[in-house]
Scaffold this motif. Sequence first.
Motif, PDB file in Angstrom:
ATOM      1  N   GLU A 152       1.226   6.478   8.533  1.00 51.12           N
ATOM      2  CA  GLU A 152       1.886   7.573   9.010  1.00 51.12           C
ATOM      3  C   GLU A 152       2.104   8.717   7.976  1.00 51.12           C
ATOM      4  O   GLU A 152       2.293   8.488   6.605  1.00 51.12           O
ATOM      5  CB  GLU A 152       3.325   7.330   9.448  1.00 51.12           C
ATOM      6  N   VAL A 208      -8.301  -2.587   8.246  1.00 55.32           N
ATOM      7  CA  VAL A 208      -7.900  -1.403   8.852  1.00 55.32           C
ATOM      8  C   VAL A 208      -6.515  -0.838   8.367  1.00 55.32           C
ATOM      9  O   VAL A 208      -5.520  -1.886   8.474  1.00 55.32           O
ATOM     10  CB  VAL A 208      -8.074  -1.579  10.309  1.00 55.32           C
ATOM     11  N   ILE A 209      -6.386   0.280   8.073  1.00 56.87           N
ATOM     12  CA  ILE A 209      -4.916   0.488   7.387  1.00 56.87           C
ATOM     13  C   ILE A 209      -4.484   1.833   8.292  1.00 56.87           C
ATOM     14  O   ILE A 209      -5.201   2.924   8.328  1.00 56.87           O
ATOM     15  CB  ILE A 209      -5.165   0.959   5.867  1.00 56.87           C
ATOM     16  N   GLU A 210      -3.435   1.739   8.908  1.00 58.42           N
ATOM     17  CA  GLU A 210      -2.712   2.863   9.449  1.00 58.42           C
ATOM     18  C   GLU A 210      -1.602   3.227   8.850  1.00 58.42           C
ATOM     19  O   GLU A 210      -0.818   2.901   8.493  1.00 58.42           O
ATOM     20  CB  GLU A 210      -2.133   2.278  10.926  1.00 58.42           C
ATOM     21  N   ALA A 237       2.247   1.846  -3.456  1.00 62.22           N
ATOM     22  CA  ALA A 237       1.272   2.252  -4.347  1.00 62.22           C
ATOM     23  C   ALA A 237       0.789   3.753  -4.070  1.00 62.22           C
ATOM     24  O   ALA A 237       0.734   4.569  -5.140  1.00 62.22           O
ATOM     25  CB  ALA A 237       0.108   1.485  -4.180  1.00 62.22           C
ATOM     26  N   LEU A 238       0.709   4.210  -2.981  1.00 57.15           N
ATOM     27  CA  LEU A 238       0.555   5.525  -2.601  1.00 57.15           C
ATOM     28  C   LEU A 238       1.589   6.420  -3.214  1.00 57.15           C
ATOM     29  O   LEU A 238       1.193   7.540  -3.695  1.00 57.15           O
ATOM     30  CB  LEU A 238       0.229   5.851  -1.139  1.00 57.15           C
ATOM     31  N   GLY A 285       5.305   5.257   7.157  1.00 50.18           N
ATOM     32  CA  GLY A 285       5.071   3.798   7.185  1.00 50.18           C
ATOM     33  C   GLY A 285       3.609   3.499   7.003  1.00 50.18           C
ATOM     34  O   GLY A 285       2.634   4.160   7.366  1.00 50.18           O
ATOM     35  N   VAL A 286       3.226   2.445   6.671  1.00 49.71           N
ATOM     36  CA  VAL A 286       1.810   1.992   6.648  1.00 49.71           C
ATOM     37  C   VAL A 286       1.767   0.491   7.081  1.00 49.71           C
ATOM     38  O   VAL A 286       2.490  -0.272   6.628  1.00 49.71           O
ATOM     39  CB  VAL A 286       1.287   2.056   5.113  1.00 49.71           C
ATOM     40  N   ARG A 287       0.718   0.309   7.753  1.00 44.66           N
ATOM     41  CA  ARG A 287       0.635  -1.171   8.428  1.00 44.66           C
ATOM     42  C   ARG A 287      -0.839  -1.474   8.117  1.00 44.66           C
ATOM     43  O   ARG A 287      -2.017  -0.624   8.400  1.00 44.66           O
ATOM     44  CB  ARG A 287       0.505  -1.149   9.932  1.00 44.66           C
ATOM     45  N   GLN A 288      -1.279  -2.690   7.664  1.00 42.94           N
ATOM     46  CA  GLN A 288      -2.689  -2.950   7.520  1.00 42.94           C
ATOM     47  C   GLN A 288      -2.962  -4.249   8.258  1.00 42.94           C
ATOM     48  O   GLN A 288      -2.032  -5.277   8.473  1.00 42.94           O
ATOM     49  CB  GLN A 288      -2.682  -3.398   5.984  1.00 42.94           C
ATOM     50  N   VAL A 334       0.882  -1.103  -0.003  1.00 41.64           N
ATOM     51  CA  VAL A 334       0.058   0.188  -0.081  1.00 41.64           C
ATOM     52  C   VAL A 334       0.826   1.305  -0.115  1.00 41.64           C
ATOM     53  O   VAL A 334       0.418   2.011  -0.757  1.00 41.64           O
ATOM     54  CB  VAL A 334      -1.061  -0.016   1.157  1.00 41.64           C
TER      55      VAL A 334
END
Lengths: 76, 76
Positions: B45, B41-43, A24-25, A35-38, A21
Amino acid sequence: MMARVHVMLKDGVLDPQGEAVRHALHGLGFDGVGGVRQGKVIEIELAEGTTEATVTEMCEQLLANTVIESYSIELI
Amino acid sequence: MMARVHVMLKDGVLDPQGEAVRHALHGLGFDGVGGVRQGKVIEIELAEGTTEATVTEMCEQLLANTVIESYSIELI
């Protein structure tokens, strides 16, 4: 009543979905993204009077893999 | 700062994952469980000063399939 359970990978566990993600962003031009966490969110309709302890038991037995995932419970 | 995005299937869209969880919870003896819906759910930063409009744009372009999914944004 209802319970909302969030299940996220623990810090330090590689999160390839989140990484995809993030990549892609950036590709779409969203430069301010770090950072991204899913994770997963599970909404459960419950019989009135169900306790948080019961939902904790559901998480431990089924909803989360507690070796690599953490969970949080919100009763609504 | 951080954004937490919830993506859920819209009401009326079949949710096989949620259905599987419901079935498994019943199998484990949790009888008070009604419907179960599972989402993501996507977190994320974000750089300071990022607006909710930018996160909405991320959802529309990438994070949610708005034909079958709804999303909600929470800035933390």
